[in-house]
Enzyme design. Structure first.
Site, mmCIF file in Angstrom:
data_model
loop_
_atom_site.group_PDB
_atom_site.id
_atom_site.type_symbol
_atom_site.label_atom_id
_atom_site.label_comp_id
_atom_site.label_asym_id
_atom_site.label_seq_id
_atom_site.Cartn_x
_atom_site.Cartn_y
_atom_site.Cartn_z
ATOM 1 N N SER A 5 -7.382 4.932 -3.684
ATOM 2 C CA SER A 5 -8.839 5.005 -3.824
ATOM 3 C C SER A 5 -9.480 5.646 -2.601
ATOM 4 O O SER A 5 -10.429 6.417 -2.730
ATOM 5 C CB SER A 5 -9.425 3.605 -4.052
ATOM 6 O OG SER A 5 -9.086 3.132 -5.325
ATOM 7 N N LYS A 50 -15.660 -3.122 3.628
ATOM 8 C CA LYS A 50 -15.454 -1.771 3.121
ATOM 9 C C LYS A 50 -16.790 -1.157 2.721
ATOM 10 O O LYS A 50 -17.611 -1.795 2.085
ATOM 11 C CB LYS A 50 -14.524 -1.789 1.906
ATOM 12 C CG LYS A 50 -13.088 -2.116 2.243
ATOM 13 C CD LYS A 50 -12.195 -1.942 1.030
ATOM 14 C CE LYS A 50 -10.745 -2.221 1.363
ATOM 15 N NZ LYS A 50 -9.878 -2.023 0.199
ATOM 16 N N HIS A 110 -4.063 2.616 -10.661
ATOM 17 C CA HIS A 110 -4.543 1.325 -11.173
ATOM 18 C C HIS A 110 -4.336 1.245 -12.685
ATOM 19 O O HIS A 110 -3.884 0.228 -13.211
ATOM 20 C CB HIS A 110 -6.035 1.138 -10.872
ATOM 21 C CG HIS A 110 -6.362 1.107 -9.418
ATOM 22 N ND1 HIS A 110 -7.346 1.888 -8.859
ATOM 23 C CD2 HIS A 110 -5.836 0.388 -8.399
ATOM 24 C CE1 HIS A 110 -7.422 1.639 -7.562
ATOM 25 N NE2 HIS A 110 -6.503 0.737 -7.259
ATOM 26 N N ARG A 147 2.739 0.402 -3.129
ATOM 27 C CA ARG A 147 3.092 1.815 -2.964
ATOM 28 C C ARG A 147 4.054 2.020 -1.801
ATOM 29 O O ARG A 147 4.871 2.919 -1.826
ATOM 30 C CB ARG A 147 1.832 2.661 -2.706
ATOM 31 C CG ARG A 147 0.887 2.736 -3.881
ATOM 32 C CD ARG A 147 -0.327 3.601 -3.593
ATOM 33 N NE ARG A 147 -1.046 3.105 -2.423
ATOM 34 C CZ ARG A 147 -1.551 3.866 -1.462
ATOM 35 N NH1 ARG A 147 -1.445 5.164 -1.513
ATOM 36 N NH2 ARG A 147 -2.181 3.328 -0.449
#
Length: 170
Positions: free
Chosen positions: A146, A60, A36, A109
């Site tokens: 993360s 989440k 990030h 990614r």
């Protein structure tokens, strides 16, 4: 409705000039990683201001409370006036408008990230006119997420190699 941390986001902190380029960088950032951080650093080469926007995501299970995430990331960027940290619980494009952002910054990614981000970018542009730009993750950081860092933290592992230097996770 969520009790969000105190924020001074009612009036964007940038000039009223339409040439001022603000990008929203949305995510849950639980926790904020060196991936990030790389996106913010590289994004600042393209825009005048980045608003790191911590979204409330009921789906989440967060390791860090929303207030703690705001505090950790704000502390990291305390000496960078071009970076703001805010939380929000609305539609991302609505929050982008509220912050005066003309762009949304996203990182990619993997190929699956691309598919996901493209569909959201197309929808956001259709409903708001806000453009999304993506930066590809630097090759040496593609393995960092993360969720992986959260898992390591849950089992008591050192994650200092995966979070920005100076970020206090406690």
């Amino acid at each position: 409705m969520h009790n969000l941390p105190e924020m001074d986001h009612v009036t964007p902190s940038h000039p009223a000039s339409s040439s001022w380029r603000v990008a929203l960088f949305p995510g849950t950032f639980d926790p904020f990683t060196i991936g990030h951080e790389s996106l913010v650093r590289r994004g600042l080469e393209l825009v005048d201001e980045i608003v790191i926007s911590i979204g409330v995501n009921e789906a989440k299970k967060a390791l860090f409370a929303l207030e703690k995430r705001v505090e950790m990331i704000s502390s990291l960027y305390r000496n960078e006036p071009r970076v703001k940290v805010r939380s929000y619980s609305s539609l991302t494009v609505d929050f982008a408008r509220e912050m005066g952002a003309r762009f949304i910054l996203r990182g990619i990614r993997t190929v699956s990230d691309f598919e996901y981000e493209k569909s959201i970018a197309d929808m956001n542009r259709a409903i708001s006119g806000i453009e999304t730009f993506v930066l590809f993750t630097e090759p040496e950081l593609t393995h960092i997420s993360s969720s992986h860092v959260r898992e390591l933290l849950r089992y008591g592992h050192d994650v200092s190699a995966f979070v920005p230097k100076g970020m206090i996770l406690g």
